[in-house]
Design an enzyme around this catalytic site. Structure first.
Site, mmCIF file in Angstrom:
data_model
loop_
_atom_site.group_PDB
_atom_site.id
_atom_site.type_symbol
_atom_site.label_atom_id
_atom_site.label_comp_id
_atom_site.label_asym_id
_atom_site.label_seq_id
_atom_site.Cartn_x
_atom_site.Cartn_y
_atom_site.Cartn_z
ATOM 1 C CG HIS A 161 2.383 1.298 -3.674
ATOM 2 N ND1 HIS A 161 2.397 0.364 -4.708
ATOM 3 C CD2 HIS A 161 1.885 2.449 -4.227
ATOM 4 C CE1 HIS A 161 1.942 0.931 -5.820
ATOM 5 N NE2 HIS A 161 1.626 2.182 -5.561
ATOM 6 C CG ASP B 278 0.468 8.737 -0.610
ATOM 7 O OD1 ASP B 278 -0.128 9.210 -1.598
ATOM 8 O OD2 ASP B 278 0.319 7.544 -0.245
ATOM 9 N NE ARG C 263 -3.214 -0.304 -6.826
ATOM 10 C CZ ARG C 263 -2.880 0.950 -7.129
ATOM 11 N NH1 ARG C 263 -3.816 1.855 -7.333
ATOM 12 N NH2 ARG C 263 -1.608 1.297 -7.237
ATOM 13 C CD GLN D 297 4.821 5.201 -6.426
ATOM 14 O OE1 GLN D 297 3.825 4.944 -7.070
ATOM 15 N NE2 GLN D 297 5.699 6.094 -6.832
ATOM 16 C CB CYS E 113 3.282 7.580 -4.922
ATOM 17 S SG CYS E 113 1.808 7.703 -3.889
ATOM 18 N NE ARG F 72 4.831 2.257 -9.806
ATOM 19 C CZ ARG F 72 3.547 2.263 -9.467
ATOM 20 N NH1 ARG F 72 2.952 3.393 -9.167
ATOM 21 N NH2 ARG F 72 2.861 1.135 -9.378
HETATM 22 N N1 CP Z 1 1.057 5.731 -7.583
HETATM 23 C C1 CP Z 1 0.174 4.815 -7.986
HETATM 24 O O1 CP Z 1 0.242 3.614 -7.645
HETATM 25 O O2 CP Z 1 -0.784 5.303 -8.823
HETATM 26 P P1 CP Z 1 -2.134 4.581 -9.219
HETATM 27 O O3 CP Z 1 -2.943 4.422 -7.972
HETATM 28 O O4 CP Z 1 -2.786 5.497 -10.213
HETATM 29 O O5 CP Z 1 -1.814 3.233 -9.821
HETATM 30 N N1 NVA Z 2 -1.595 5.702 -0.066
HETATM 31 C C1 NVA Z 2 -2.289 5.773 -1.323
HETATM 32 C C2 NVA Z 2 -1.376 5.415 -2.449
HETATM 33 C C3 NVA Z 2 -1.986 5.512 -3.811
HETATM 34 C C4 NVA Z 2 -1.039 5.133 -4.897
HETATM 35 C C5 NVA Z 2 -3.498 4.871 -1.295
HETATM 36 O O1 NVA Z 2 -3.398 3.735 -0.805
HETATM 37 O O2 NVA Z 2 -4.562 5.301 -1.751
#
Ligand code: CP
Ligand code: NVA
Length: 302
Positions: free
Chosen positions: A128, A218, A101, A131, A257, A285
């Site tokens: 993502h 989101d 990530r 997700q 999400c 997930r």
């Molecule tokens: N939706 C999601 O990816 O959650 P986190 O950022 O908590 O991993």
């Molecule tokens: N768009 C959000 C998604 C988190 C799971 C971010 O990147 O923070």
């Protein structure tokens, strides 16, 4: 051959369907699959915060007989102490697959291009995919076949939406993108020449939401992005609230999400309503990622 999971549009519909079908089988009977990833090791490398991705991957592989190790990018000096290629070469001798990530999608693609170890995109600035594939699983579970369904996205243009656009093109569902004009102009520039066959940028709330089976949103400020009051102001009209949900189909579901910024992009009344699938989304997930891990690791001999 080393396989990677970077973006949904790297896959065919059949490949993704196979992953989803196997996830459904594993969800039904976790015990039956408790040894399929025996002795396989997953590295989890985070440059940003995470709850769902962190825990669902870690516990998910353990339930299949494998194990996981968390790698704080600062602690291992990722990209700083040694070249990325050297660190991936080192890691490949201990672990079988690495979820990353990070902030830079280019860096993620570069990691995969070295072909030293399977790489999974656990969220980047661009996309993502874990997700959204898992959200397709949740929608199918709740509403049946995703083909010909209509999803309306409200709010920001971000990583989750990019993967949703990929999914719309692969799975043939209609995606209405209801976002402020200003954000849309920036997004269109970023998208360049990418064809948006199944996705429509809309300005008309009634038209976009009418006939929608699912309303999705989101956070308005993603991780790594500077909080901007002017951005929050232009997004106010795009909050998912009861009035917005009323414009969609009577049985329409709400998805997010998570993490949610309650009463900013979505009201408590919607996220806590019986239309909301947010907890199922988080739960699923794990099954979909277990299936992704199996897809990447089966037939791989170490
Ligand atoms: N939706 C999601 O990816 O959650 P986190 O950022 O908590 O991993
Ligand atoms: N768009 C959000 C998604 C988190 C799971 C971010 O990147 O923070």
């Amino acid at each position: 051959m080393i396989k990677h999971f970077i973006d949904l549009d790297n896959f065919t519909k059949t490949e993704l369907r196979n992953i989803l079908n196997f996830a459904a089988k594993m969800k039904k009977n976790q015990k039956k699959y408790s040894n399929i990833l025996n002795n396989k090791s997953l590295g989890l490398l985070f440059e940003k915060e995470s709850t769902r991705t962190r825990v669902s991957f870690n516990i998910g592989i353990q339930k299949l007989g494998g194990n996981a190790i968390e790698l704080d990018s600062k602690k291992i000096g990722f990209g700083k102490r040694e070249s990325i290629s050297d660190i991936l070469q080192t890691l490949s001798q201990y672990i079988d697959v690495l979820m990353i990530r990070n902030n830079s999608h280019e860096e993620l693609v570069q990691c995969a291009s070295y072909n030293k170890i399977s790489i999974i995109n656990g969220l980047s600035n661009y996309s993502h995919p874990c997700q959204v594939l898992s959200d397709i699983f949740t929608i199918t579970e709740k509403l049946g076949k995703i083909e010909n369904k209509q999803i309306t996205w409200l709010g920001d243009f971000n990583n989750v939406l990019t993967s949703l656009i990929h999914a719309a093109e692969i799975f043939n569902f209609k995606l209405n993108i209801l976002i402020p004009k200003k954000i849309m102009e920036i997004a269109k520039k970023d998208l360049g020449n990418k064809k948006l066959v199944y996705s429509n940028f809309c300005y008309d709330f009634d038209k976009a939401l009418k006939n929608s089976d699912c309303v999705m949103t989101d956070t308005w400020i993603s991780m790594g992005e500077k909080k901007s009051q002017s951005k929050l102001k232009i997004l106010k009209k795009f909050q998912v609230n009861d009035a917005i949900m009323k414009k969609a189909k009577k049985q329409a579901i709400f998805m997010h999400c998570l993490p949610a910024h309650r009463n900013e992009e979505v009201t408590d009344s919607v996220i806590d309503s019986n239309k909301s699938l947010v907890w199922e989304q988080a739960k699923n997930r794990m099954y979909v990622q277990q299936s992704i891990l199996y897809y990447l690791l089966k037939n791989v001999k170490k």
